[in-house]
Design a protein around this motif. Structure first.
Motif, short mmCIF file in Angstrom:
data_model
loop_
_atom_site.label_atom_id
_atom_site.label_comp_id
_atom_site.label_asym_id
_atom_site.label_seq_id
_atom_site.Cartn_x
_atom_site.Cartn_y
_atom_site.Cartn_z
N PRO A 159 -2.32 -0.20 -15.30
CA PRO A 159 -1.00 -0.38 -14.91
C PRO A 159 -0.56 -1.56 -15.55
CG PRO A 159 -2.29 -0.81 -13.15
CD PRO A 159 -3.44 -0.19 -14.18
N ALA A 160 0.81 -1.65 -15.84
CA ALA A 160 1.27 -2.82 -16.74
C ALA A 160 2.58 -3.13 -16.40
CB ALA A 160 1.39 -2.30 -18.16
N SER A 161 3.20 -2.73 -15.17
CA SER A 161 4.64 -2.86 -14.95
C SER A 161 4.63 -3.05 -13.33
CB SER A 161 5.60 -1.67 -15.07
OG SER A 161 6.91 -2.01 -14.77
N TRP A 162 5.20 -4.45 -12.97
CA TRP A 162 5.16 -5.00 -11.79
C TRP A 162 6.33 -5.49 -11.01
CZ3 TRP A 162 0.20 -3.81 -10.93
CH2 TRP A 162 -0.56 -4.04 -12.14
N GLU B 287 0.76 -1.12 0.06
CA GLU B 287 -0.08 0.06 -0.04
C GLU B 287 0.77 1.37 0.03
OE1 GLU B 287 -0.32 -2.47 2.48
OE2 GLU B 287 -1.82 -3.45 1.44
N ALA B 288 2.20 1.17 0.56
CA ALA B 288 2.91 2.29 0.33
C ALA B 288 4.02 2.40 -0.82
CB ALA B 288 3.71 2.34 1.91
N ASP B 289 4.06 1.44 -1.52
CA ASP B 289 4.72 1.16 -2.79
C ASP B 289 4.74 2.50 -3.53
OD1 ASP B 289 5.12 0.51 -5.87
OD2 ASP B 289 6.27 -1.07 -4.76
N PRO B 290 5.82 3.19 -4.05
CA PRO B 290 5.59 4.37 -4.68
C PRO B 290 4.93 4.17 -6.10
CG PRO B 290 7.95 4.30 -4.01
CD PRO B 290 7.18 3.07 -3.83
N GLY B 291 4.97 3.10 -6.90
CA GLY B 291 4.10 2.60 -8.04
C GLY B 291 2.69 2.71 -7.70
N VAL B 292 2.30 1.82 -6.71
CA VAL B 292 1.05 1.73 -6.40
C VAL B 292 0.51 3.28 -6.11
CG1 VAL B 292 -0.61 0.85 -4.49
CG2 VAL B 292 1.19 -0.68 -5.40
N LEU B 293 1.09 4.10 -5.16
CA LEU B 293 0.71 5.39 -4.99
C LEU B 293 0.52 6.36 -5.99
CD1 LEU B 293 2.68 6.01 -1.75
CD2 LEU B 293 0.17 5.40 -1.75
N ALA B 294 1.31 6.07 -6.96
CA ALA B 294 1.16 6.86 -8.20
C ALA B 294 0.08 6.26 -8.97
CB ALA B 294 2.51 6.77 -9.08
N VAL B 295 -0.22 5.20 -9.28
CA VAL B 295 -1.46 4.57 -10.06
C VAL B 295 -2.65 4.89 -9.26
CG1 VAL B 295 -2.67 2.52 -10.72
CG2 VAL B 295 -0.03 2.78 -11.17
N ASP C 256 7.57 -14.78 -0.26
CA ASP C 256 6.29 -15.70 -0.94
C ASP C 256 5.30 -14.83 -1.23
OD1 ASP C 256 5.29 -17.98 -1.91
OD2 ASP C 256 4.19 -18.46 0.06
N GLY C 257 4.80 -14.87 -2.59
CA GLY C 257 3.69 -14.07 -2.80
C GLY C 257 3.80 -12.52 -3.25
N SER C 258 5.20 -12.31 -2.94
CA SER C 258 5.62 -10.77 -3.20
C SER C 258 5.46 -10.42 -4.76
CB SER C 258 6.86 -10.23 -2.69
OG SER C 258 7.78 -10.94 -3.17
N ASP C 259 5.51 -11.16 -5.62
CA ASP C 259 5.62 -10.99 -6.90
C ASP C 259 4.26 -10.57 -7.52
OD1 ASP C 259 4.31 -13.39 -6.40
OD2 ASP C 259 4.76 -14.23 -8.39
N VAL C 260 3.12 -10.60 -6.64
CA VAL C 260 1.72 -10.07 -6.98
C VAL C 260 1.47 -8.81 -6.04
CG1 VAL C 260 1.10 -12.00 -8.51
CG2 VAL C 260 0.68 -11.89 -5.86
N ASP C 261 2.36 -8.49 -5.47
CA ASP C 261 2.12 -7.12 -4.13
C ASP C 261 1.44 -6.04 -4.73
OD1 ASP C 261 3.02 -8.51 -2.07
OD2 ASP C 261 4.99 -7.20 -2.08
N GLU C 262 1.79 -5.53 -5.95
CA GLU C 262 1.37 -4.40 -6.52
C GLU C 262 -0.04 -4.56 -7.38
OE1 GLU C 262 4.96 -1.69 -7.46
OE2 GLU C 262 4.69 -3.33 -9.26
N ILE C 263 -0.16 -5.82 -7.88
CA ILE C 263 -1.46 -6.26 -8.44
C ILE C 263 -2.59 -6.25 -7.50
CG2 ILE C 263 -2.68 -8.01 -9.76
CD1 ILE C 263 0.10 -8.80 -11.01
#
Length: 145
Positions: free
Chosen positions: A38-41, A12-20, A50-57
């Motif tokens: 969004p298209a870059s993860w 929830e605090a990821d800069p990419g997530v916040l920007a989107v 484990d499971g962090s690959d889909v955090d932003e999604i």
């Protein structure tokens, strides 16, 4: 790698997530006829967790559309459905948007761009990946013909 000198973020605090999320809220508040896709993860909590690959999604679930590569779709399909919840809601996100509606000039855009480290980093990553994939395609075509 994680941007801005930090090794990890909560999703929830990821800069990419916040920007989107900010763009999504802005588009909805002011009625822009566009989609937020969004298209870059990257793994917000860091690679290897484990499971962090889909955090932003997961953090952006509910945004208009997403481009998700097959390996990440596979990760998502292996998860319990209870893990997924809508985190982007057009009406409530628009109501929470505090950005003013404005038209950018070249000068005002340059001023905003100078302060957008996440935007600059993501643009560079995207352009580098595009060049790399273009070079691969050129090699394939040369080898084939």
């Amino acid at each position: 790698t994680i941007p801005l000198g930090k090794e990890s973020y909560t999703p929830e605090a990821d800069p990419g997530v916040l920007a989107v999320k900010r763009m999504y809220a802005y588009f909805r508040k002011y009625g822009y006829d566009t989609i937020c896709m969004p298209a870059s993860w990257r793994p917000s909590r860091g690679a290897g967790i484990d499971g962090s690959d889909v955090d932003e999604i997961l953090a952006l679930a509910g945004v208009d559309e997403m481009t998700i590569p097959q390996p990440l779709l596979d990760s998502l399909s292996a998860m319990e459905s209870t893990v997924v919840s809508r985190n982007c809601e057009a009406e409530s996100d628009a109501a929470a948007c505090t950005d003013p509606n404005f038209r950018l000039t070249e000068e005002s855009f340059a001023s905003y761009w100078d302060t957008d480290e996440c935007g600059k980093e993501k643009l560079k990553e995207g352009m580098d990946a595009f060049v790399e994939e273009t070079e691969k395609l050129i090699k394939i075509l040369i080898d084939k013909f």
